[in-house]
Design a protein around this motif. Sequence first.
Motif, PDB file in Angstrom:
ATOM      1  N   PRO A   1     -11.130  16.850  13.685  1.00 32.34           N
ATOM      2  CA  PRO A   1     -11.636  17.831  12.723  1.00 32.34           C
ATOM      3  C   PRO A   1     -12.359  17.133  11.579  1.00 32.34           C
ATOM      4  O   PRO A   1     -12.219  15.914  11.400  1.00 32.34           O
ATOM      5  N   PRO A   2     -13.123  17.865  10.779  1.00 28.74           N
ATOM      6  CA  PRO A   2     -13.776  17.241   9.617  1.00 28.74           C
ATOM      7  C   PRO A   2     -12.738  16.650   8.668  1.00 28.74           C
ATOM      8  O   PRO A   2     -11.663  17.214   8.466  1.00 28.74           O
ATOM      9  N   ALA A   3     -13.062  15.502   8.113  1.00 26.48           N
ATOM     10  CA  ALA A   3     -12.137  14.829   7.194  1.00 26.48           C
ATOM     11  C   ALA A   3     -12.253  15.410   5.799  1.00 26.48           C
ATOM     12  O   ALA A   3     -13.340  15.739   5.331  1.00 26.48           O
ATOM     13  N   ARG A   4     -11.110  15.516   5.160  1.00 32.49           N
ATOM     14  CA  ARG A   4     -11.073  15.898   3.744  1.00 32.49           C
ATOM     15  C   ARG A   4     -11.081  14.598   2.933  1.00 32.49           C
ATOM     16  O   ARG A   4     -10.079  13.902   2.873  1.00 32.49           O
ATOM     17  N   THR A   5     -12.198  14.295   2.348  1.00 30.88           N
ATOM     18  CA  THR A   5     -12.359  12.999   1.683  1.00 30.88           C
ATOM     19  C   THR A   5     -11.872  13.005   0.245  1.00 30.88           C
ATOM     20  O   THR A   5     -11.855  11.959  -0.405  1.00 30.88           O
ATOM     21  N   GLY A   6     -11.453  14.154  -0.280  1.00 33.24           N
ATOM     22  CA  GLY A   6     -10.849  14.200  -1.606  1.00 33.24           C
ATOM     23  C   GLY A   6     -11.831  13.966  -2.726  1.00 33.24           C
ATOM     24  O   GLY A   6     -13.046  13.915  -2.535  1.00 33.24           O
ATOM     25  N   ASN A   7     -11.285  13.796  -3.924  1.00 31.49           N
ATOM     26  CA  ASN A   7     -12.108  13.593  -5.119  1.00 31.49           C
ATOM     27  C   ASN A   7     -11.886  12.225  -5.752  1.00 31.49           C
ATOM     28  O   ASN A   7     -12.183  12.029  -6.927  1.00 31.49           O
ATOM     29  N   GLY A   8     -11.344  11.308  -4.985  1.00 32.40           N
ATOM     30  CA  GLY A   8     -11.125   9.965  -5.517  1.00 32.40           C
ATOM     31  C   GLY A   8      -9.793   9.755  -6.190  1.00 32.40           C
ATOM     32  O   GLY A   8      -9.510   8.670  -6.705  1.00 32.40           O
ATOM     33  N   GLY A   9      -8.935  10.786  -6.193  1.00 24.57           N
ATOM     34  CA  GLY A   9      -7.643  10.633  -6.848  1.00 24.57           C
ATOM     35  C   GLY A   9      -6.677   9.781  -6.049  1.00 24.57           C
ATOM     36  O   GLY A   9      -6.748   9.714  -4.818  1.00 24.57           O
ATOM     37  N   HIS A  10      -5.790   9.131  -6.741  1.00 25.03           N
ATOM     38  CA  HIS A  10      -4.776   8.322  -6.074  1.00 25.03           C
ATOM     39  C   HIS A  10      -3.553   8.203  -6.964  1.00 25.03           C
ATOM     40  O   HIS A  10      -3.614   8.490  -8.170  1.00 25.03           O
ATOM     41  N   THR A  11      -2.459   7.764  -6.367  1.00 25.67           N
ATOM     42  CA  THR A  11      -1.200   7.553  -7.070  1.00 25.67           C
ATOM     43  C   THR A  11      -0.716   6.141  -6.780  1.00 25.67           C
ATOM     44  O   THR A  11      -0.817   5.667  -5.647  1.00 25.67           O
ATOM     45  N   VAL A  12      -0.185   5.481  -7.800  1.00 30.79           N
ATOM     46  CA  VAL A  12       0.403   4.152  -7.635  1.00 30.79           C
ATOM     47  C   VAL A  12       1.897   4.253  -7.915  1.00 30.79           C
ATOM     48  O   VAL A  12       2.304   4.766  -8.961  1.00 30.79           O
ATOM     49  N   TRP A  13       2.708   3.787  -6.968  1.00 34.41           N
ATOM     50  CA  TRP A  13       4.152   3.775  -7.140  1.00 34.41           C
ATOM     51  C   TRP A  13       4.655   2.331  -7.237  1.00 34.41           C
ATOM     52  O   TRP A  13       4.146   1.446  -6.540  1.00 34.41           O
ATOM     53  N   PRO A  14       5.661   2.067  -8.066  1.00 36.50           N
ATOM     54  CA  PRO A  14       6.310   0.749  -8.020  1.00 36.50           C
ATOM     55  C   PRO A  14       6.846   0.487  -6.617  1.00 36.50           C
ATOM     56  O   PRO A  14       7.447   1.376  -5.994  1.00 36.50           O
ATOM     57  N   GLY A  15       6.629  -0.717  -6.133  1.00 34.47           N
ATOM     58  CA  GLY A  15       7.012  -1.017  -4.765  1.00 34.47           C
ATOM     59  C   GLY A  15       8.487  -0.794  -4.482  1.00 34.47           C
ATOM     60  O   GLY A  15       8.853  -0.240  -3.443  1.00 34.47           O
ATOM     61  N   ARG A  16       9.357  -1.210  -5.415  1.00 40.03           N
ATOM     62  CA  ARG A  16      10.793  -1.069  -5.184  1.00 40.03           C
ATOM     63  C   ARG A  16      11.190   0.408  -5.136  1.00 40.03           C
ATOM     64  O   ARG A  16      12.081   0.791  -4.382  1.00 40.03           O
ATOM     65  N   TRP A  17      10.527   1.228  -5.958  1.00 45.32           N
ATOM     66  CA  TRP A  17      10.807   2.669  -5.937  1.00 45.32           C
ATOM     67  C   TRP A  17      10.414   3.245  -4.588  1.00 45.32           C
ATOM     68  O   TRP A  17      11.152   4.026  -3.990  1.00 45.32           O
ATOM     69  N   TRP A  18       9.241   2.871  -4.095  1.00 43.68           N
ATOM     70  CA  TRP A  18       8.757   3.372  -2.805  1.00 43.68           C
ATOM     71  C   TRP A  18       9.668   2.917  -1.675  1.00 43.68           C
ATOM     72  O   TRP A  18       9.989   3.700  -0.769  1.00 43.68           O
ATOM     73  N   LEU A  19      10.105   1.667  -1.733  1.00 38.14           N
ATOM     74  CA  LEU A  19      10.991   1.138  -0.704  1.00 38.14           C
ATOM     75  C   LEU A  19      12.324   1.897  -0.716  1.00 38.14           C
ATOM     76  O   LEU A  19      12.853   2.262   0.345  1.00 38.14           O
ATOM     77  N   GLU A  20      12.867   2.139  -1.912  1.00 37.96           N
ATOM     78  CA  GLU A  20      14.129   2.879  -1.986  1.00 37.96           C
ATOM     79  C   GLU A  20      13.977   4.272  -1.409  1.00 37.96           C
ATOM     80  O   GLU A  20      14.890   4.797  -0.773  1.00 37.96           O
ATOM     81  N   ARG A  21      12.821   4.893  -1.598  1.00 43.72           N
ATOM     82  CA  ARG A  21      12.582   6.216  -1.032  1.00 43.72           C
ATOM     83  C   ARG A  21      12.682   6.178   0.488  1.00 43.72           C
ATOM     84  O   ARG A  21      13.214   7.096   1.117  1.00 43.72           O
ATOM     85  N   ARG A  22      12.187   5.116   1.086  1.00 43.43           N
ATOM     86  CA  ARG A  22      12.282   4.992   2.539  1.00 43.43           C
ATOM     87  C   ARG A  22      13.740   4.843   2.973  1.00 43.43           C
ATOM     88  O   ARG A  22      14.148   5.393   4.001  1.00 43.43           O
TER      89      ARG A  22
ATOM     90  N   ALA B   1       6.337  -3.662   0.420  1.00 43.32           N
ATOM     91  CA  ALA B   1       6.710  -2.967  -0.814  1.00 43.32           C
ATOM     92  C   ALA B   1       7.751  -3.734  -1.618  1.00 43.32           C
ATOM     93  O   ALA B   1       7.880  -3.523  -2.825  1.00 43.32           O
ATOM     94  N   ALA B   2       8.495  -4.618  -0.976  1.00 39.50           N
ATOM     95  CA  ALA B   2       9.457  -5.437  -1.714  1.00 39.50           C
ATOM     96  C   ALA B   2       8.759  -6.439  -2.622  1.00 39.50           C
ATOM     97  O   ALA B   2       9.337  -6.925  -3.595  1.00 39.50           O
ATOM     98  N   TYR B   3       7.483  -6.734  -2.321  1.00 43.76           N
ATOM     99  CA  TYR B   3       6.732  -7.733  -3.084  1.00 43.76           C
ATOM    100  C   TYR B   3       5.658  -7.135  -3.983  1.00 43.76           C
ATOM    101  O   TYR B   3       5.173  -7.822  -4.896  1.00 43.76           O
ATOM    102  N   ALA B   4       5.241  -5.916  -3.732  1.00 45.98           N
ATOM    103  CA  ALA B   4       4.089  -5.384  -4.463  1.00 45.98           C
ATOM    104  C   ALA B   4       4.181  -3.869  -4.562  1.00 45.98           C
ATOM    105  O   ALA B   4       4.961  -3.217  -3.864  1.00 45.98           O
ATOM    106  N   ASP B   5       3.355  -3.304  -5.444  1.00 46.25           N
ATOM    107  CA  ASP B   5       3.302  -1.859  -5.606  1.00 46.25           C
ATOM    108  C   ASP B   5       2.555  -1.223  -4.435  1.00 46.25           C
ATOM    109  O   ASP B   5       1.888  -1.903  -3.639  1.00 46.25           O
ATOM    110  N   VAL B   6       2.661   0.091  -4.346  1.00 39.23           N
ATOM    111  CA  VAL B   6       2.095   0.855  -3.240  1.00 39.23           C
ATOM    112  C   VAL B   6       1.223   1.966  -3.806  1.00 39.23           C
ATOM    113  O   VAL B   6       1.597   2.616  -4.790  1.00 39.23           O
ATOM    114  N   ALA B   7       0.069   2.186  -3.198  1.00 38.44           N
ATOM    115  CA  ALA B   7      -0.835   3.245  -3.660  1.00 38.44           C
ATOM    116  C   ALA B   7      -1.092   4.233  -2.534  1.00 38.44           C
ATOM    117  O   ALA B   7      -1.105   3.878  -1.350  1.00 38.44           O
ATOM    118  N   TYR B   8      -1.311   5.478  -2.954  1.00 40.35           N
ATOM    119  CA  TYR B   8      -1.614   6.555  -2.007  1.00 40.35           C
ATOM    120  C   TYR B   8      -2.917   7.223  -2.424  1.00 40.35           C
ATOM    121  O   TYR B   8      -3.055   7.653  -3.575  1.00 40.35           O
TER     122      TYR B   8
END
Length: 342
Positions: free
Chosen positions: A127-148, A191-198
């Motif tokens: 299907p056609p891709a939704r390319t968004g408006n350039g927005g993103h989120t940065v999470w601390p790596g340890r926080w993201w890892l704990e979420r997993r 993620a244990a070593y660096a932050d994660v972006a979405y």
Amino acid sequence: MVIPCYRYGDYLQACVRSVLDNQPSVDVRVLIIDDASPDDSAEKARAIAAADPRVEVRVHESNRGHIATYNEGLLEWADGDYTVLLSADDLLTPGALSRAASVLDANPDVGFVYGHPVHFNHPGPPPPARTGNGGHTVWPGRWWLERRFREATGCITSPEVVVRTDLQRKVGGYDPELPAAGDIEMWMRLAAYADVAYVRADQAYYRLHGSNMSQTDHASYLNDLRERRAAYDAVLEKCGRLLPDADRLDAMVRRRLARHALRRAVRAYDRGRTASVPEGELIAFAAECWPDYRALPEYRGLRLRRRIGPAVMPYLQPLVLTAIAAKGREWLWWQSWKRRGI
């Protein structure tokens, strides 16, 4: 860009074009590694490389397996700032590399970027891709890892990820002991070593076809649970020194995995599938993960369904769920009155 290929020659042209076309402001090099495909995949890869100097090809004389192929490209060949591992049957969306690179350029503490993967059925077009408006989120790596660890599941398919190459070399390659769960283990290790972006956009297309569709039978689900547990154990073994609360994370994920196993057994009663679901093995797995599994709400639900019986439970499921929901609302009501001091 590393593109491992085994018998996926028919998809290669579209895959490579998605990498080289419609990716503005990025310089891309592509390595196709054919892992001794018995068909004409290697010939098709060489034809693509002959037509574009940005593409290289390596062909294995004997099959080395996907993990060795991944690591060959990621650790031996990749030397750009950022790296993508893209299966030959998948595609990038227009602008995916540009969006990810801009986030990594602007956030040096981010180790990898991912976005939304669009799953589509072969042979239909994506299907056609939704390319968004350039927005993103940065999470601390340890926080993201704990979420997993808290959820005990992955949230990444794979082709939608762009990794900082020097971090990939630092943490090492995919673990050959985790042939089916290496992806989730890799993302947590990074993620244990660096932050994660979405990136809030469609970043890749994941093609669903007979060769890669996830197994949905119950034995495969049990194997998946075991492989996930091995992946989390591997992360704690390799990165435990970076995680001061490793024991808490271990308990968290083991409890969640036990609940996943018991929930599968519960659903078997609700759907009339107890004859095909290995209830005893699921309970045994739950007990291995969480010795106090009998205190979990899923086990209480399982005991209730056993009393009702597998023949009747599918018909009574709506009533049981309604009663449980009503009991939950009653508990919340009582707690609210207690907080008011009444």
